[in-house]
Design a protein around this motif. Structure first.
Motif, PDB file in Angstrom:
ATOM      1  N   PHE A   1      16.508   4.508  -2.444  1.00 55.81           N
ATOM      2  CA  PHE A   1      15.910   3.150  -2.975  1.00 55.81           C
ATOM      3  C   PHE A   1      16.992   2.081  -2.680  1.00 55.81           C
ATOM      4  CE2 PHE A   1      13.451   6.509  -5.435  1.00 55.81           C
ATOM      5  CZ  PHE A   1      12.148   5.934  -4.964  1.00 55.81           C
ATOM      6  N   LYS A   2      18.223   2.448  -2.793  1.00 51.53           N
ATOM      7  CA  LYS A   2      19.249   1.539  -2.363  1.00 51.53           C
ATOM      8  C   LYS A   2      19.264   1.079  -0.959  1.00 51.53           C
ATOM      9  CE  LYS A   2      22.854   3.095  -5.956  1.00 51.53           C
ATOM     10  NZ  LYS A   2      23.874   3.878  -6.388  1.00 51.53           N
ATOM     11  N   GLU A   3      18.796   2.163  -0.129  1.00 46.56           N
ATOM     12  CA  GLU A   3      19.160   1.913   1.380  1.00 46.56           C
ATOM     13  C   GLU A   3      17.704   1.003   1.802  1.00 46.56           C
ATOM     14  OE1 GLU A   3      21.396   2.629   3.619  1.00 46.56           O
ATOM     15  OE2 GLU A   3      22.350   3.096   1.886  1.00 46.56           O
ATOM     16  N   LEU A   4      16.677   1.409   1.030  1.00 46.17           N
ATOM     17  CA  LEU A   4      15.386   0.636   1.205  1.00 46.17           C
ATOM     18  C   LEU A   4      15.549  -0.876   1.023  1.00 46.17           C
ATOM     19  CD1 LEU A   4      12.815   3.065  -0.163  1.00 46.17           C
ATOM     20  CD2 LEU A   4      12.900   2.420   2.224  1.00 46.17           C
ATOM     21  N   PHE A   5      16.381  -1.156  -0.235  1.00 46.01           N
ATOM     22  CA  PHE A   5      16.565  -2.543  -0.772  1.00 46.01           C
ATOM     23  C   PHE A   5      17.369  -3.239   0.227  1.00 46.01           C
ATOM     24  CE2 PHE A   5      18.055  -5.763  -3.597  1.00 46.01           C
ATOM     25  CZ  PHE A   5      17.052  -6.135  -4.133  1.00 46.01           C
ATOM     26  N   LYS A   6      18.027  -2.693   1.050  1.00 42.42           N
ATOM     27  CA  LYS A   6      18.938  -3.363   2.042  1.00 42.42           C
ATOM     28  C   LYS A   6      18.052  -4.111   3.203  1.00 42.42           C
ATOM     29  CE  LYS A   6      23.216  -0.373   1.628  1.00 42.42           C
ATOM     30  NZ  LYS A   6      23.892   0.802   2.339  1.00 42.42           N
ATOM     31  N   ILE A   7      17.018  -3.565   3.356  1.00 42.36           N
ATOM     32  CA  ILE A   7      16.224  -3.859   4.503  1.00 42.36           C
ATOM     33  C   ILE A   7      15.522  -5.293   4.152  1.00 42.36           C
ATOM     34  CG2 ILE A   7      14.402  -3.102   6.055  1.00 42.36           C
ATOM     35  CD1 ILE A   7      15.246  -0.381   5.451  1.00 42.36           C
ATOM     36  N   PRO A   8      15.740  -6.114   4.757  1.00 43.03           N
ATOM     37  CA  PRO A   8      15.293  -7.653   4.605  1.00 43.03           C
ATOM     38  C   PRO A   8      14.073  -7.842   4.725  1.00 43.03           C
ATOM     39  CG  PRO A   8      16.895  -7.898   6.430  1.00 43.03           C
ATOM     40  CD  PRO A   8      16.644  -6.386   5.884  1.00 43.03           C
ATOM     41  N   ASN A   9      13.317  -7.408   5.799  1.00 41.99           N
ATOM     42  CA  ASN A   9      12.021  -7.527   6.036  1.00 41.99           C
ATOM     43  C   ASN A   9      11.078  -6.555   5.668  1.00 41.99           C
ATOM     44  OD1 ASN A   9      13.262  -5.820   8.002  1.00 41.99           O
ATOM     45  ND2 ASN A   9      11.647  -6.161   9.635  1.00 41.99           N
ATOM     46  N   LEU A  10      11.480  -5.753   4.546  1.00 38.15           N
ATOM     47  CA  LEU A  10      10.800  -4.986   3.721  1.00 38.15           C
ATOM     48  C   LEU A  10      10.558  -5.020   2.333  1.00 38.15           C
ATOM     49  CD1 LEU A  10       9.471  -1.980   4.657  1.00 38.15           C
ATOM     50  CD2 LEU A  10      11.768  -0.889   4.068  1.00 38.15           C
ATOM     51  N   GLU A  11       9.067  -4.864   2.005  1.00 35.77           N
ATOM     52  CA  GLU A  11       8.819  -5.009   0.546  1.00 35.77           C
ATOM     53  C   GLU A  11       8.511  -3.624   0.138  1.00 35.77           C
ATOM     54  OE1 GLU A  11       5.802  -7.599  -2.400  1.00 35.77           O
ATOM     55  OE2 GLU A  11       5.661  -7.689  -0.294  1.00 35.77           O
ATOM     56  N   VAL A  12       9.030  -2.920  -1.000  1.00 37.25           N
ATOM     57  CA  VAL A  12       8.892  -1.785  -1.383  1.00 37.25           C
ATOM     58  C   VAL A  12       8.159  -1.793  -3.103  1.00 37.25           C
ATOM     59  CG1 VAL A  12      10.096   0.655  -1.919  1.00 37.25           C
ATOM     60  CG2 VAL A  12      10.720  -1.042   0.001  1.00 37.25           C
ATOM     61  N   ARG A  13       7.467  -0.903  -3.040  1.00 35.53           N
ATOM     62  CA  ARG A  13       6.791  -0.674  -4.354  1.00 35.53           C
ATOM     63  C   ARG A  13       6.840   0.983  -4.714  1.00 35.53           C
ATOM     64  NH1 ARG A  13       2.386  -5.454  -6.056  1.00 35.53           N
ATOM     65  NH2 ARG A  13       3.722  -7.131  -5.426  1.00 35.53           N
ATOM     66  N   ILE A  14       7.003   1.192  -5.968  1.00 38.17           N
ATOM     67  CA  ILE A  14       7.055   2.597  -6.387  1.00 38.17           C
ATOM     68  C   ILE A  14       6.054   2.965  -7.537  1.00 38.17           C
ATOM     69  CG2 ILE A  14       8.610   4.381  -7.100  1.00 38.17           C
ATOM     70  CD1 ILE A  14      10.227   0.958  -6.531  1.00 38.17           C
ATOM     71  N   LEU A  15       5.272   3.884  -7.151  1.00 36.93           N
ATOM     72  CA  LEU A  15       4.207   4.448  -8.199  1.00 36.93           C
ATOM     73  C   LEU A  15       5.156   5.463  -9.132  1.00 36.93           C
ATOM     74  CD1 LEU A  15       1.279   5.004  -5.857  1.00 36.93           C
ATOM     75  CD2 LEU A  15       1.209   3.440  -7.546  1.00 36.93           C
ATOM     76  N   LYS A  16       4.680   5.647 -10.336  1.00 31.51           N
ATOM     77  CA  LYS A  16       5.338   6.413 -11.298  1.00 31.51           C
ATOM     78  C   LYS A  16       5.107   7.893 -10.862  1.00 31.51           C
ATOM     79  CE  LYS A  16       5.024   3.054 -15.022  1.00 31.51           C
ATOM     80  NZ  LYS A  16       4.496   2.807 -16.488  1.00 31.51           N
ATOM     81  N   GLN A  17       5.765   8.745 -11.360  1.00 33.89           N
ATOM     82  CA  GLN A  17       5.755  10.167 -11.157  1.00 33.89           C
ATOM     83  C   GLN A  17       4.311  10.579 -11.728  1.00 33.89           C
ATOM     84  OE1 GLN A  17       9.104  12.888 -11.715  1.00 33.89           O
ATOM     85  NE2 GLN A  17       7.868  14.406 -12.332  1.00 33.89           N
ATOM     86  N   SER A  18       4.150  10.147 -12.713  1.00 38.08           N
ATOM     87  CA  SER A  18       2.861  10.688 -13.542  1.00 38.08           C
ATOM     88  C   SER A  18       1.715  10.359 -12.619  1.00 38.08           C
ATOM     89  CB  SER A  18       2.531   9.897 -14.655  1.00 38.08           C
ATOM     90  OG  SER A  18       2.514   8.415 -14.640  1.00 38.08           O
ATOM     91  N   ASP A  19       1.683   9.721 -11.540  1.00 39.21           N
ATOM     92  CA  ASP A  19       0.399   9.394 -10.753  1.00 39.21           C
ATOM     93  C   ASP A  19       0.456  10.413  -9.640  1.00 39.21           C
ATOM     94  OD1 ASP A  19      -0.384   6.593 -11.675  1.00 39.21           O
ATOM     95  OD2 ASP A  19       1.617   6.079 -10.885  1.00 39.21           O
ATOM     96  N   SER A  20       1.332  11.348  -9.542  1.00 40.66           N
ATOM     97  CA  SER A  20       1.479  12.396  -8.668  1.00 40.66           C
ATOM     98  C   SER A  20       1.071  11.848  -7.170  1.00 40.66           C
ATOM     99  CB  SER A  20       0.340  13.488  -9.026  1.00 40.66           C
ATOM    100  OG  SER A  20       0.759  14.119 -10.312  1.00 40.66           O
ATOM    101  N   PHE A  21       1.450  10.764  -6.755  1.00 41.46           N
ATOM    102  CA  PHE A  21       1.346  10.302  -5.358  1.00 41.46           C
ATOM    103  C   PHE A  21       1.660  11.075  -4.359  1.00 41.46           C
ATOM    104  CE2 PHE A  21       2.635   7.064  -2.229  1.00 41.46           C
ATOM    105  CZ  PHE A  21       1.483   6.644  -1.937  1.00 41.46           C
TER     106      PHE A  21
END
Length: 959
Positions: free
Chosen positions: A100-120
């Protein structure tokens, strides 16, 4: 219905209804994607990213390694203003906090996270192409194994913007996106805290598990696949009575273990292991004990500090052993088996004293770099018995090394100037450049929790300055050069491994003989001067190490004339063939689990270097020739270069006309008559490429059968090699071997007399050639060599058709293979109608320097349609145009299409297949020619029988 909708409809019908009835372009066709040796899911992901306007990934699992691979592409997209988003989760805790730290470094990328309880657990990739979308949906997560190695199934589909499937997928992603949390530093901190709790609980029982694992590993260590093959070869050599052998094994592939396995098999009464550095002794001793076992008292050290000469397994430094007072203490036959580590150093007088003194039953040398810049022949020292060779690419394929992800980035431009060979020191260490270096190091990152980086600079003063600057920036660094003592270097390495320093900055050491397995980032802040040194420096980071999943290699590429050495080093392509090297740059290369990636600007710099460099300078060719001669112990032949992965024989022929002339340049004592030289010249320049097997096979059979062969027998021979036997091809073959196809100037070079004639349904070989072949063994050797090499190359072509789609041909090649009676290549100005064919030659990216009168704007409309301009001045009713249009419509005129990207690629064109003229597309237009004059010109759309392979299409058309 728009043209695009029609294409998408045809693609759907071809993919789901009838692939024969409906013709579909490759970029739209539904396709099953999975990983093979030749194709990878990652390649298709790269292609989609290159051509999208926006992307969305919905994936449960992501690894650091795959982000490292993708970051160069994402950086290029950022420069174009292309953004994307990733929907992922913390399901099962698979995604580490660092991901997630590496994902946050990428400026042209928006990231969202589903909770573990969602079993995504989704695995989908959506690419917005403007008017349509493409999707890859299946089993591949965003992990290196899923995209490169695992057997995964993924369906790639395209759909129009208002298609039901598109709407359903986008709606579902949007719903999940709205439910998901936004990736922020606070979210990462909270996740890291929770994740750490899981790790702590897991580690409670970890020490015992580690001890058990290491104990099991210690007692059950066994050879890997490649080591088993090497051991077989060594055993065979001994069985054949040989007493010496050489093993070439890439750094980190377990040379020491391999030696220990062989000693275990031989079980000598007394064994000697020779090294060049005292620091290696203890590690070598431990490795042998791990394999051989037994009492530690059987293992001894002979060095400046210790003298345990009576041990059964003795590990000695060459410095101590080679001293006369030490050497003479031993009986010359005292050791049954002697092994020399880093055997390429054996040219030194100290090694010669030792080797000449001892008389072992078997002597084994081991090295990672047999190629030497001095005159020492390591192969001769070991009687030319190369038992086995494990090169870097082989080792990576076999998972013997830590995988690396090479990132070629452009160096910093300071006041519009990029680094060159003579860039002043103040520019190399300027605050602007070092800020840029810091940004790149942070963006591309490293595997694991802490960086252990090795930075290579070009000068000692630069290394010291860089270390100071990096330290001041908060990255504790130290410079090491050849001026530092061995004791100081070793202390620095210990401190580095302990985490005191994050970077070691060096220039002229660490090319070999240094073992620091924890290195997880290698940084090239210097010009590549040698492919050998490049691999040695890269190899410093390739040893496997706990919790080091991969190595990040960041290469800052300036305007260096030697940039062409980078693909040579990374891919092992030593052919000196520019076409071959350029093809290595067309797509990102994958070797095992390692990847080679460039940003677009950096790739262009390497591409320019290939185009602008002379890869066939006499000195370079002589070095390659001498290397192979040393390896073989004799004068190499063309076939040797081919089979040993060295110079491409066609490169030598292009420069010297035949191999005999090359041997003369190499100062070999050889001789041919003028007539023999001419025959060899013709065979080499016209037939060596193997594009058509017929001439090669006929000559081979005629030479074997004393000069005569019936047509029927020859046809049967052709059928055995799956080659066509039509009369047009046989007639064309005879025109070539009769020399009548060639221009007068070429006939003069080739001897003017027909090599083969047809009499009474029998092919007859020229009596002079037959006599020379039988009388002159050297001429026979070179003729056989050309034929063998040509026949070997012929396997790369489909011999059932005149031209193989995707292969490269010159205009002259096309004339010959299309069955033209004469070589008219010099008069093919874009296209020419002759002998029922009209080959079309198009240079896609026109040079800005060419005359406006020939700067036609030919372009692909899609992967199956080329819009072509005729010559000027031409109108629709011009005889030339009507010949093409009517002949093509009636089927009497075949029109093969040849395309190259630019004139930088030389005189070769990709053959893309036969085309039909779209009669409805004919347009009479005008173009501005020289001095502002306006001439009429005709445009037409050419429809290929088969769409261009998508990767080639992208390579030809991308800017």
């Amino acid at each position: 219905m728009t043209d695009l909708q029609t294409e998408l409809q045809n693609s759907a019908l071809a993919g789901l209804v009838d692939k024969e009835r409906y013709i579909s372009q490759d970029e739209y066709l539904p396709k099953l994607l999975f990983n093979t040796a030749e194709d990878h899911v990652k390649t298709h992901l790269d292609e989609e990213l290159m051509t999208c306007q926006h992307f969305t990934f919905a994936v449960a699992f992501i690894t650091e390694a795959v982000l490292t691979m993708l970051k160069p592409k994402l950086a290029d997209l950022a420069l174009k203003g292309v953004t994307g988003r990733i929907l992922t989760s913390n399901y099962l805790g698979f995604n580490k906090p660092k991901v997630f730290k590496e994902l946050f470094k990428i400026p042209n990328l928006e990231v969202r996270i589903l909770k573990q309880s969602d079993s995504f657990h989704a695995k989908g990739y959506i690419f917005d192409k403007g008017d349509y979308q493409s999707m890859i949906i299946g089993s591949s997560n965003l992990t290196e194994t899923a995209l490169i190695r695992n057997y995964e199934w993924n369906l790639r589909i395209t759909s129009y913007e208002n298609a039901a499937l598109t709407a359903q997928v986008i709606n579902e992603v949007q719903q999940q996106w709205q439910r998901a949390e936004v990736l922020t530093p606070d979210w990462i901190a909270n996740y890291e805290a929770d994740y750490q709790t899981i790790v702590v609980n897991r580690q409670k029982n970890e020490p015992a598990a580690i001890v058990a694992e290491e104990s099991a590993h210690y007692s059950t260590i066994t050879p890997n696949h490649m080591q088993k093959e090497a051991l077989k070869s060594l055993n065979f050599l001994r069985h054949e009575g040989h007493q010496k052998a050489l093993i070439v094994s890439a750094t980190g592939t377990g040379k020491t273990y391999l030696g220990a396995f062989d000693v275990q098999r031989v079980n000598p009464k007394k064994f000697l292991f020779i090294v060049h550095r005292e620091q290696i002794l203890m590690k070598a001793k431990a490795s042998f004990h791990q394999v051989l076992g037994g009492d530690w008292s059987e293992y001894g050290i002979l060095s400046g500090n210790e003298n345990q000469r009576d041990a059964r397994y003795l590990f000695a430094t060459i410095q101590t052993l080679s001293k006369e007072r030490t050497l003479t203490q031993f009986d010359p036959a005292e050791f049954d088996y002697i092994m020399i580590d880093e055997a390429h150093k054996s040219g030194a007088s100290s090694y010669h004293r030792v080797i000449d003194y001892f008389k072992p039953q078997f002597l084994l040398g081991m090295t990672a770099t047999p190629e030497r810049t001095d005159d020492f022949n390591i192969y001769e020292l070991f009687d030319y018995n190369l038992a086995y060779e494990i090169r870097l690419q082989d080792a990576l394929e076999e998972d013997m090394l830590a995988p690396f992800h090479y990132i070629g980035v452009t160096d910093y431009e300071l006041d519009g100037e990029i680094s060159e060979e003579k860039t002043p020191l103040q520019n190399l260490v300027s605050s602007e450049r070092m800020d840029y270096v810091e940004q790149q190091l942070n963006y591309y990152g490293y595997a694991g929790d802490q960086v252990h980086g090795l930075i290579f600079c070009s000068r000692k003063d630069e290394a010291k300055e860089v270390a100071q600057i990096m330290t001041a920036k908060g990255y504790p660094s130290v410079a090491l050069t050849g001026e530092d003592s061995v004791d100081y270097r070793e202390q620095v390495i210990r401190d580095f491994e302990a985490g005191k320093y994050q970077y070691i900055v060096t220039v002229d050491i660490f090319n070999e003989g240094i073992d620091i397995p924890c290195i997880n980032q290698v940084v090239m802040l210097r010009n590549t001067q040698s492919s050998i040194i490049f691999i040695q420096q890269l190899g410093r980071g390739l040893r496997k190490f706990p919790r080091k999943d991969f190595v990040t290699v960041i290469d800052f590429i300036g305007n260096y004339k030697n940039n062409y050495l980078i693909p040579i080093a990374l891919t092992g392509d030593h052919s000196r063939n520019k076409n071959s090297l350029r093809s290595k740059l067309s797509t990102d290369q994958i070797i095992g689990m390692s990847t080679i990636n460039f940003t677009e600007v950096a790739k262009q710099r390497v591409y320019d270097s290939i185009n602008n460099s002379n890869l066939t300078e006499l000195k370079q060719l002589r070095d390659d020739y001498q290397d192979l001669k040393k390896r073989l112990g004799r004068v190499p032949l063309l076939f040797d270069f081919t089979t040993h992965g060295s110079i491409d024989g066609s490169v030598l022929i292009a420069k010297y006309d035949n191999y005999y002339q090359f041997l003369l340049k190499m100062k070999e004592d050889v001789h041919l008559t003028i007539d023999e030289d001419q025959v060899l010249r013709m065979l080499s320049k016209e037939l060596l490429n193997g594009m058509r097997v017929h001439e090669l096979l006929l000559l081979k059979l005629l030479l074997e059968k004393d000069g005569g062969l019936s047509v029927d027998d020859f046809k049967r021979a052709l059928e055995q090699v799956h080659a066509r036997t039509d009369q047009k091809t046989l007639d064309s073959m005879l025109l070539i071997l009769g020399l009548s196809f060639f221009k007068t100037t070429d006939q003069d070079k080739y001897g003017r007399e027909a090599y083969v004639v047809l009499l009474n349904n029998q092919y007859q070989l020229n009596s002079k050639i037959k006599a020379a072949y039988q009388a002159n063994s050297f001429f026979k050797l070179l003729v056989d060599d050309v034929l063998a090499t040509g026949l070997f190359k012929a396997d790369d072509y489909d011999q059932t058709v005149p031209l193989t789609i995707g292969k490269k041909y010159t205009r002259k090649d096309a004339c010959r293979l299309l069955g033209w009676e004469k070589d008219q290549s010099s008069t093919i100005y874009g296209y020419k109608t002759a002998y029922g064919t009209c080959p079309l030659f198009i240079t896609y990216a026109k040079s800005q320097d060419i005359d406006d009168g020939i700067k036609y704007e030919d372009e692909f409309l899609n992967s199956q349609t080329m819009r072509m301009f005729t010559r000027h001045p031409r109108k629709i009713d011009s005889a030339e145009v009507q010949t093409m249009v009517q002949g093509n419509a009636s089927g009497e005129l075949k029109m093969p299409l040849f395309v190259k990207k630019s004139d930088d690629e030389g005189i070769d064109f990709y053959y893309l297949g036969l085309v039909d003229i779209d009669q409805k597309s004919l347009r009479q237009e005008s173009m501005v020619v020289k001095d502002g004059k306006i001439d009429p010109v005709v445009t037409m759309n050419l429809i290929l029988e088969k769409p261009v392979q998508y990767s080639l299409y992208l390579n030809l058309t991308k800017d």
